[in-house]
Design a protein around this motif. Sequence first.
Motif, PDB file in Angstrom:
ATOM      1  N   ALA A 249       0.816  -1.208   0.000  1.00  0.00           N
ATOM      2  CA  ALA A 249       0.000   0.000   0.000  1.00  0.00           C
ATOM      3  C   ALA A 249       0.853   1.262   0.000  1.00  0.00           C
ATOM      4  O   ALA A 249       0.488   2.281  -0.624  1.00  0.00           O
ATOM      5  CB  ALA A 249      -0.925  -0.006   1.210  1.00  0.00           C
ATOM      6  N   ALA A 250       2.000   1.229   0.667  1.00  0.00           N
ATOM      7  CA  ALA A 250       2.836   2.438   0.781  1.00  0.00           C
ATOM      8  C   ALA A 250       3.821   2.581  -0.366  1.00  0.00           C
ATOM      9  O   ALA A 250       4.509   3.606  -0.459  1.00  0.00           O
ATOM     10  CB  ALA A 250       3.603   2.388   2.108  1.00  0.00           C
ATOM     11  N   THR A 251       3.899   1.614  -1.254  1.00  0.00           N
ATOM     12  CA  THR A 251       4.889   1.660  -2.338  1.00  0.00           C
ATOM     13  C   THR A 251       4.765   2.906  -3.215  1.00  0.00           C
ATOM     14  O   THR A 251       5.790   3.544  -3.532  1.00  0.00           O
ATOM     15  CB  THR A 251       4.792   0.389  -3.194  1.00  0.00           C
ATOM     16  N   PRO A 252       3.565   3.330  -3.667  1.00  0.00           N
ATOM     17  CA  PRO A 252       3.492   4.548  -4.504  1.00  0.00           C
ATOM     18  C   PRO A 252       4.060   5.777  -3.810  1.00  0.00           C
ATOM     19  O   PRO A 252       4.782   6.583  -4.432  1.00  0.00           O
ATOM     20  CB  PRO A 252       1.988   4.695  -4.769  1.00  0.00           C
ATOM     21  N   MET A 253       3.753   5.948  -2.522  1.00  0.00           N
ATOM     22  CA  MET A 253       4.283   7.103  -1.813  1.00  0.00           C
ATOM     23  C   MET A 253       5.798   7.005  -1.681  1.00  0.00           C
ATOM     24  O   MET A 253       6.509   8.024  -1.802  1.00  0.00           O
ATOM     25  CB  MET A 253       3.640   7.192  -0.424  1.00  0.00           C
ATOM     26  N   MET A 254       6.326   5.792  -1.452  1.00  0.00           N
ATOM     27  CA  MET A 254       7.769   5.614  -1.359  1.00  0.00           C
ATOM     28  C   MET A 254       8.428   5.923  -2.702  1.00  0.00           C
ATOM     29  O   MET A 254       9.501   6.552  -2.756  1.00  0.00           O
ATOM     30  CB  MET A 254       8.090   4.179  -0.924  1.00  0.00           C
ATOM     31  N   VAL A 255       7.809   5.513  -3.798  1.00  0.00           N
ATOM     32  CA  VAL A 255       8.362   5.820  -5.130  1.00  0.00           C
ATOM     33  C   VAL A 255       8.391   7.319  -5.349  1.00  0.00           C
ATOM     34  O   VAL A 255       9.378   7.873  -5.874  1.00  0.00           O
ATOM     35  CB  VAL A 255       7.516   5.119  -6.217  1.00  0.00           C
ATOM     36  N   SER A 256       7.335   8.001  -4.916  1.00  0.00           N
ATOM     37  CA  SER A 256       7.289   9.456  -5.090  1.00  0.00           C
ATOM     38  C   SER A 256       8.318  10.148  -4.220  1.00  0.00           C
ATOM     39  O   SER A 256       9.003  11.084  -4.665  1.00  0.00           O
ATOM     40  CB  SER A 256       5.881   9.965  -4.765  1.00  0.00           C
ATOM     41  N   ILE A 257       8.463   9.692  -2.968  1.00  0.00           N
ATOM     42  CA  ILE A 257       9.421  10.330  -2.066  1.00  0.00           C
ATOM     43  C   ILE A 257      10.856  10.114  -2.541  1.00  0.00           C
ATOM     44  O   ILE A 257      11.699  11.022  -2.472  1.00  0.00           O
ATOM     45  CB  ILE A 257       9.228   9.766  -0.638  1.00  0.00           C
ATOM     46  N   LEU A 258      11.139   8.922  -3.061  1.00  0.00           N
ATOM     47  CA  LEU A 258      12.497   8.629  -3.530  1.00  0.00           C
ATOM     48  C   LEU A 258      12.805   9.272  -4.874  1.00  0.00           C
ATOM     49  O   LEU A 258      13.938   9.186  -5.363  1.00  0.00           O
ATOM     50  CB  LEU A 258      12.698   7.115  -3.613  1.00  0.00           C
ATOM     51  N   GLY A 259      11.821   9.880  -5.477  1.00  0.00           N
ATOM     52  CA  GLY A 259      12.045  10.563  -6.751  1.00  0.00           C
ATOM     53  C   GLY A 259      12.089   9.646  -7.948  1.00  0.00           C
ATOM     54  O   GLY A 259      12.546  10.045  -9.022  1.00  0.00           O
ATOM     55  N   CYS A 260      11.601   8.422  -7.795  1.00  0.00           N
ATOM     56  CA  CYS A 260      11.599   7.474  -8.916  1.00  0.00           C
ATOM     57  C   CYS A 260      10.402   7.672  -9.831  1.00  0.00           C
ATOM     58  O   CYS A 260      10.304   7.034 -10.888  1.00  0.00           O
ATOM     59  CB  CYS A 260      11.615   6.037  -8.394  1.00  0.00           C
ATOM     60  N   GLY A 261       9.512   8.510  -9.452  1.00  0.00           N
ATOM     61  CA  GLY A 261       8.321   8.778 -10.243  1.00  0.00           C
ATOM     62  C   GLY A 261       7.335   9.559  -9.406  1.00  0.00           C
ATOM     63  O   GLY A 261       7.464   9.646  -8.178  1.00  0.00           O
ATOM     64  N   SER A 262       6.337  10.129 -10.076  1.00  0.00           N
ATOM     65  CA  SER A 262       5.337  10.916  -9.364  1.00  0.00           C
ATOM     66  C   SER A 262       4.023  10.148  -9.286  1.00  0.00           C
ATOM     67  O   SER A 262       3.785   9.191 -10.029  1.00  0.00           O
ATOM     68  CB  SER A 262       5.106  12.249 -10.071  1.00  0.00           C
ATOM     69  N   ILE A 263       3.169  10.603  -8.378  1.00  0.00           N
ATOM     70  CA  ILE A 263       1.852   9.981  -8.221  1.00  0.00           C
ATOM     71  C   ILE A 263       1.053  10.130  -9.507  1.00  0.00           C
ATOM     72  O   ILE A 263       0.353   9.193  -9.937  1.00  0.00           O
ATOM     73  CB  ILE A 263       1.105  10.607  -7.030  1.00  0.00           C
ATOM     74  N   GLU A 264       1.161  11.299 -10.155  1.00  0.00           N
ATOM     75  CA  GLU A 264       0.409  11.532 -11.384  1.00  0.00           C
ATOM     76  C   GLU A 264       0.855  10.585 -12.497  1.00  0.00           C
ATOM     77  O   GLU A 264       0.032  10.074 -13.270  1.00  0.00           O
ATOM     78  CB  GLU A 264       0.571  12.986 -11.832  1.00  0.00           C
TER      79      GLU A 264
END
Length: 790
Positions: A249-264
């Motif tokens: 569940a937290a993977t999208p937010m972790m990807v966004s925080i790490l700069g690997c991609g945005s939520i959009e």
Amino acid sequence: MDEDTVGHDYSLFERGVSDDASICVMSRLDPGPDPLPESSTGTRSRGWLSEVPALLVTVITTAINAVTYGGLCYQGHGTAAAGSNFGVTVWLLGSGASQLAVTAFSGIPFGIGATTLEMIPIFHAIFYSIQFAMPSASDTAVLATCMATCFSATFALGLLLTLGGHLGCAKYLRAVPVVVLKGALFGVALFLLQSAINSSTTMEANDVAGLLLVWPKWGLSVFLGTAIFLIDEVTHSSFLIVLILLTVAATPMMVSILGCGSIEELRSDGWLLPSPPVVPGPWYSEVAAIYTESLPEVSWPVVLQQAPALAGLLLTHLLVSLMDLKAVEILCRTDIDLDTELKAIGLSNICSVVCGCGWPTYILCSQNVTAFKLGSRSRFGGVVKVLATIPMLASVNVVMPLMPCALPGCVAWWLGLCFMKETVLDVILQHSSRMDYIIVICMAAVIIWLGMLQGIFVGLLLAMSNFIFKYTELAPVVLSSDSASFLHSNVGRPLAQFATLERLGHHIAILQLEGYIMFGSSSQLTDAVRQLLQPGGPRWILLSFRFVRGLDYSAVCDLAALGRRAAESGCCLVITELTSSVRETLTKARVQVVEMPEARGIGLCHVPHYQAALKSCEDALLSSVGTPLPMQQGSALAMLEETFADFLEKDTPRESMDVLLSHFEQKEFLPGSTVYRAGDHANFCVGVVTGKLHAFQAPGSKNEHGQAQLMEIVGPGAFVGFAGFLNELPYNQTVSVPHDGEPTLVVLLHWDRFSALMEQEPLLANGVLRSFLRRMTYELRYFSRLSAQH
């Protein structure tokens, strides 16, 4: 109790444990010692702190379940207009309403209520039927009719469960075939596997070409669900499963925080759940807007057309609820009153309707077992869950768009594999009947090709047919079948008459019947009697209904047909010992039964009591061959002579009968008088000269009206009480004169007079003993044969 033992005991209830996405295997483990024993002297705050682990897991799994299954509530079939977020809101409302009712009314202090997952595929089948019945209606009208059907079904379910629990109907649920539930769960497994793919992509699972193009999306869900399933089977750790799901569940937010991609970017690529349209106001405004817009367009005639399908839904809900409750009782070592829990579940369904959910609810096994294992022992956890529902409802529109599609997808795939394992493997490994395999296989085929409801209907039909087939073969209707050559009435007769009865007794057939004679078992009675009505068969057929609990209309018709057949064959079909329910059934069916004090004539006739019926058959047989019947002259001397003369020496002078009579006391008892009672010391035996006595079973044996069971009618020439008298044992029956009878003249033989007879006239005493011994021998050989037959 060790872990293996608990797992073995729970094999029948394993389904109930794994119907939640978060902790399906925790319930297979030994609950272990109670971390908070009742004798604990810890403070109240310490007790609350011990509830924290259970509270955290319960709240987290409730949220995950809402995201996973709530989105499936109104998915497709004309209901997609409601949106997945609305389904999550409805799921949370149902969970909170159920928890409120369970906390207030359940007898399980740590009880956890939830929305019923197993109802989703059944409701989807109903939604499809509604959409098919409204081809030209708008999406709003279809959605409104589907919602009205949900609310109506849930409210009716709540009323039935509440009323059933109040009336004590829980005991009847144990008669429901569990194998049908296994087959239904196989259908649920197929639905979940398909939903796992649908929730991971925007395509239907039957669009093979399109799915191949987006295989990474649904492949991720399949991979994660399979991995969770394997980890679950190996570790049996609820904490590890919850940790994995939280990580997903937290993977999208972790990807966004790490700069690997945005939520959009993730949402535009289809990796996140769709963002709902912006609705001003709080969550309840959205719910109210949907209901206000939709419900005025309900098509009530279409709702009423779904009644047969709702009956299947009701049965499935009862099965699921019973299995979960029994699993909680076994694994949590908690005594559960099923009637109380039925009322609690019924009230939770009513609360679901009142709170605006409208989906069925129940007491979920997996969350209850997990809460118990993690230390929950009070209603505090239930109160916290109800309160936690409010912030979860408020955050649905904010949190849902941040959830990856793989979260509901992997959970649905995992649960689908669990159900598949527990249906297929359970039937293969644990069910010995071939019919179980056939039922599950047939249900699976029908569910795949036609639908869920049709599969449940086929399973019930097959289970009922199997029951009828087995009951027809195995239900013992004819308890025993003998003839008057072996069985004799309790009347004392000369030896010449006994010899005639043993030689010609095959002309009297005696059938002892038992059980509930119905359409599936009356064929046994019909076949047995028809065989006796063949040429050369018995002239009298005696049917004892003492142990028959009732007849259905099919059995009544068969009995009437046998009476006509007996009349055509010139035979007398005597029915006796009718219970009030059997007599009432025959009266309502207008079966012509001739009331006869004796078994004379042909066709169907009724003699109230067995001993009187058998005696009348014996008398009729003896008369038909010219044997003179006993001369009932109404004198004690004549009665003693007919009873004992054949057992005396041939050269015994006639005056000896006067000597024998002098050792008996003659006494007359008025109607309603008691001669002796069960349990009294047996210091005399009784012989009837005129009138009759009723012998009732010892206290504790009651008939259907709560009265003492009438076991024997003692008529002229018969003795009673001699077994205890000769063996110095208490009487085992209470003997009295019928209230509606006539004064009864008897002879009493007291022990002191019998002792004097043995000293003064040993030959006469020996004749009395031989007569009594013969009677006991007849009874003993009958009971020996009856015991050997069973």
